[in-house]
Design a protein around this motif. Structure first.
Motif, PDB file in Angstrom:
ATOM      1  N   ALA A  54       0.812  -1.223   0.110  1.00  0.00           N
ATOM      2  CA  ALA A  54       0.170   0.010   0.190  1.00  0.00           C
ATOM      3  C   ALA A  54       0.833   1.320   0.166  1.00  0.00           C
ATOM      4  N   GLU A  55       2.048   1.126   0.676  1.00  0.00           N
ATOM      5  CA  GLU A  55       2.687   2.309   0.639  1.00  0.00           C
ATOM      6  C   GLU A  55       3.690   2.463  -0.530  1.00  0.00           C
ATOM      7  N   CYS A  56       4.018   1.636  -0.993  1.00  0.00           N
ATOM      8  CA  CYS A  56       4.800   1.795  -2.376  1.00  0.00           C
ATOM      9  C   CYS A  56       3.759   1.654  -3.573  1.00  0.00           C
ATOM     10  N   GLY A  57       2.492   1.286  -3.463  1.00  0.00           N
ATOM     11  CA  GLY A  57       1.743   1.083  -4.890  1.00  0.00           C
ATOM     12  C   GLY A  57       2.266  -0.096  -5.681  1.00  0.00           C
ATOM     13  N   SER A  58       2.515  -1.328  -4.839  1.00  0.00           N
ATOM     14  CA  SER A  58       3.056  -2.547  -5.563  1.00  0.00           C
ATOM     15  C   SER A  58       1.891  -3.459  -5.268  1.00  0.00           C
ATOM     16  N   SER A  59       2.035  -4.633  -5.747  1.00  0.00           N
ATOM     17  CA  SER A  59       1.363  -5.902  -5.332  1.00  0.00           C
ATOM     18  C   SER A  59       2.109  -6.988  -5.219  1.00  0.00           C
ATOM     19  N   ARG A  60       3.112  -7.000  -4.550  1.00  0.00           N
ATOM     20  CA  ARG A  60       3.859  -8.169  -4.283  1.00  0.00           C
ATOM     21  C   ARG A  60       3.077  -9.127  -3.531  1.00  0.00           C
ATOM     22  N   GLN A  61       3.294 -10.429  -3.646  1.00  0.00           N
ATOM     23  CA  GLN A  61       2.462 -11.538  -2.942  1.00  0.00           C
ATOM     24  C   GLN A  61       3.574 -12.518  -2.288  1.00  0.00           C
ATOM     25  N   ILE A  62       2.935 -12.918  -1.168  1.00  0.00           N
ATOM     26  CA  ILE A  62       3.898 -14.009  -0.438  1.00  0.00           C
ATOM     27  C   ILE A  62       3.520 -15.315  -1.155  1.00  0.00           C
ATOM     28  N   THR A  63       4.392 -15.994  -1.799  1.00  0.00           N
ATOM     29  CA  THR A  63       4.660 -17.169  -2.360  1.00  0.00           C
ATOM     30  C   THR A  63       4.705 -18.544  -1.542  1.00  0.00           C
ATOM     31  N   SER A  64       5.145 -18.179  -0.285  1.00  0.00           N
ATOM     32  CA  SER A  64       5.034 -19.527   0.562  1.00  0.00           C
ATOM     33  C   SER A  64       5.205 -19.010   1.990  1.00  0.00           C
ATOM     34  N   PHE A  65       4.879 -20.062   2.844  1.00  0.00           N
ATOM     35  CA  PHE A  65       4.506 -19.432   4.294  1.00  0.00           C
ATOM     36  C   PHE A  65       5.637 -20.699   4.931  1.00  0.00           C
ATOM     37  N   VAL A  66       5.996 -20.113   6.199  1.00  0.00           N
ATOM     38  CA  VAL A  66       7.043 -20.942   7.133  1.00  0.00           C
ATOM     39  C   VAL A  66       6.204 -21.944   7.979  1.00  0.00           C
ATOM     40  N   PRO A  67       6.289 -23.039   7.807  1.00  0.00           N
ATOM     41  CA  PRO A  67       5.497 -24.041   8.363  1.00  0.00           C
ATOM     42  C   PRO A  67       5.750 -24.064  10.072  1.00  0.00           C
ATOM     43  N   GLY A  68       4.734 -24.666  10.638  1.00  0.00           N
ATOM     44  CA  GLY A  68       4.727 -24.893  11.795  1.00  0.00           C
ATOM     45  C   GLY A  68       4.742 -23.622  12.859  1.00  0.00           C
ATOM     46  N   LYS A  69       5.372 -23.657  14.259  1.00  0.00           N
ATOM     47  CA  LYS A  69       5.401 -22.523  14.847  1.00  0.00           C
ATOM     48  C   LYS A  69       6.788 -21.793  14.610  1.00  0.00           C
ATOM     49  N   GLN A  70       6.740 -20.355  14.474  1.00  0.00           N
ATOM     50  CA  GLN A  70       7.754 -19.469  14.277  1.00  0.00           C
ATOM     51  C   GLN A  70       8.081 -18.856  15.490  1.00  0.00           C
ATOM     52  N   ARG A  71       9.610 -18.745  15.650  1.00  0.00           N
ATOM     53  CA  ARG A  71       9.988 -18.055  16.826  1.00  0.00           C
ATOM     54  C   ARG A  71       9.593 -16.367  16.718  1.00  0.00           C
ATOM     55  N   LYS A  72       9.112 -16.020  17.806  1.00  0.00           N
ATOM     56  CA  LYS A  72       8.494 -14.528  17.918  1.00  0.00           C
ATOM     57  C   LYS A  72       9.530 -13.564  17.223  1.00  0.00           C
ATOM     58  N   LYS A  73      10.567 -13.734  18.124  1.00  0.00           N
ATOM     59  CA  LYS A  73      11.803 -12.553  17.642  1.00  0.00           C
ATOM     60  C   LYS A  73      12.115 -12.429  16.016  1.00  0.00           C
ATOM     61  N   ASP A  74      12.064 -13.550  15.475  1.00  0.00           N
ATOM     62  CA  ASP A  74      12.559 -13.794  14.170  1.00  0.00           C
ATOM     63  C   ASP A  74      11.179 -13.331  13.194  1.00  0.00           C
ATOM     64  N   VAL A  75       9.903 -13.622  13.566  1.00  0.00           N
ATOM     65  CA  VAL A  75       8.945 -13.065  12.796  1.00  0.00           C
ATOM     66  C   VAL A  75       8.741 -11.531  13.192  1.00  0.00           C
ATOM     67  N   ASP A  76       9.004 -10.927  14.231  1.00  0.00           N
ATOM     68  CA  ASP A  76       8.880  -9.481  14.458  1.00  0.00           C
ATOM     69  C   ASP A  76      10.091  -8.950  13.775  1.00  0.00           C
ATOM     70  N   ASN A  77      11.429  -9.493  13.638  1.00  0.00           N
ATOM     71  CA  ASN A  77      12.477  -8.930  12.837  1.00  0.00           C
ATOM     72  C   ASN A  77      12.009  -8.871  11.480  1.00  0.00           C
ATOM     73  N   CYS A  78      11.346  -9.899  11.085  1.00  0.00           N
ATOM     74  CA  CYS A  78      10.826  -9.929   9.411  1.00  0.00           C
ATOM     75  C   CYS A  78      10.065  -8.848   9.204  1.00  0.00           C
ATOM     76  N   VAL A  79       9.150  -8.580  10.123  1.00  0.00           N
ATOM     77  CA  VAL A  79       7.868  -7.724   9.904  1.00  0.00           C
ATOM     78  C   VAL A  79       8.675  -6.038   9.971  1.00  0.00           C
ATOM     79  N   ALA A  80       9.785  -6.006  10.863  1.00  0.00           N
ATOM     80  CA  ALA A  80      10.336  -4.890  10.975  1.00  0.00           C
ATOM     81  C   ALA A  80      11.244  -4.504   9.673  1.00  0.00           C
ATOM     82  N   SER A  81      11.925  -5.421   9.191  1.00  0.00           N
ATOM     83  CA  SER A  81      12.730  -5.236   7.893  1.00  0.00           C
ATOM     84  C   SER A  81      11.809  -5.134   6.663  1.00  0.00           C
ATOM     85  N   VAL A  82      10.950  -5.611   6.659  1.00  0.00           N
ATOM     86  CA  VAL A  82       9.771  -5.334   5.586  1.00  0.00           C
ATOM     87  C   VAL A  82       9.507  -3.671   5.718  1.00  0.00           C
TER      88      VAL A  82
END
Length: 109
Positions: A54-82
């Motif tokens: 929405a910020e960049c006016g693009s339409s990237r799509q997630i092509t795969s998901f990480v299976p199972g339970k993900q470590r919180k700090k890793d997901v939070d770092n991913c969100v911040a990096s995006v």
């Protein structure tokens, strides 16, 4: 001599009881508290992608998901990096996914 032995046993029992109480009161976190469920992690990452699109006016799509339970700090770092990606890179790069998102630790159990 017998009274010293009784005092030692009493102090020994008191010490053991104190150790048990201290371990019981210590902040021992459950391992599952460090992980997001699959649904929580996927939602956080999808929201981060949607916000960046929405910020960049693009339409990237997630092509795969990480299976199972993900470590919180890793997901939070991913969100911040995006969120910190520049729009020019996000829209023009062939694979704009930050390394933090590719390195998410997960558990299948």
């Amino acid at each position: 001599m017998k009274s010293k032995s009784v005092n030692f046993r009493t102090s020994y029992k008191s010490l053991i009881l104190l150790i048990i109480v201290l371990f019981g009161l210590s902040d021992c976190s459950d391992v599952d508290d460090d992980f997001y469920s699959f649904g929580e992690a996927a939602t956080k990452i999808m929201v981060a992608y949607a916000a960046k699109d929405a910020e960049c006016g693009s339409s990237r799509q997630i092509t795969s998901f990480v299976p199972g339970k993900q470590r919180k700090k890793d997901v939070d770092n991913c969100v911040a990096s995006v969120a910190f990606e520049k729009c020019s890179f996000w829209t023009q790069a062939g694979d704009p996914v930050p390394f933090a998102c590719k390195a998410i630790e997960y558990r299948l159990k």
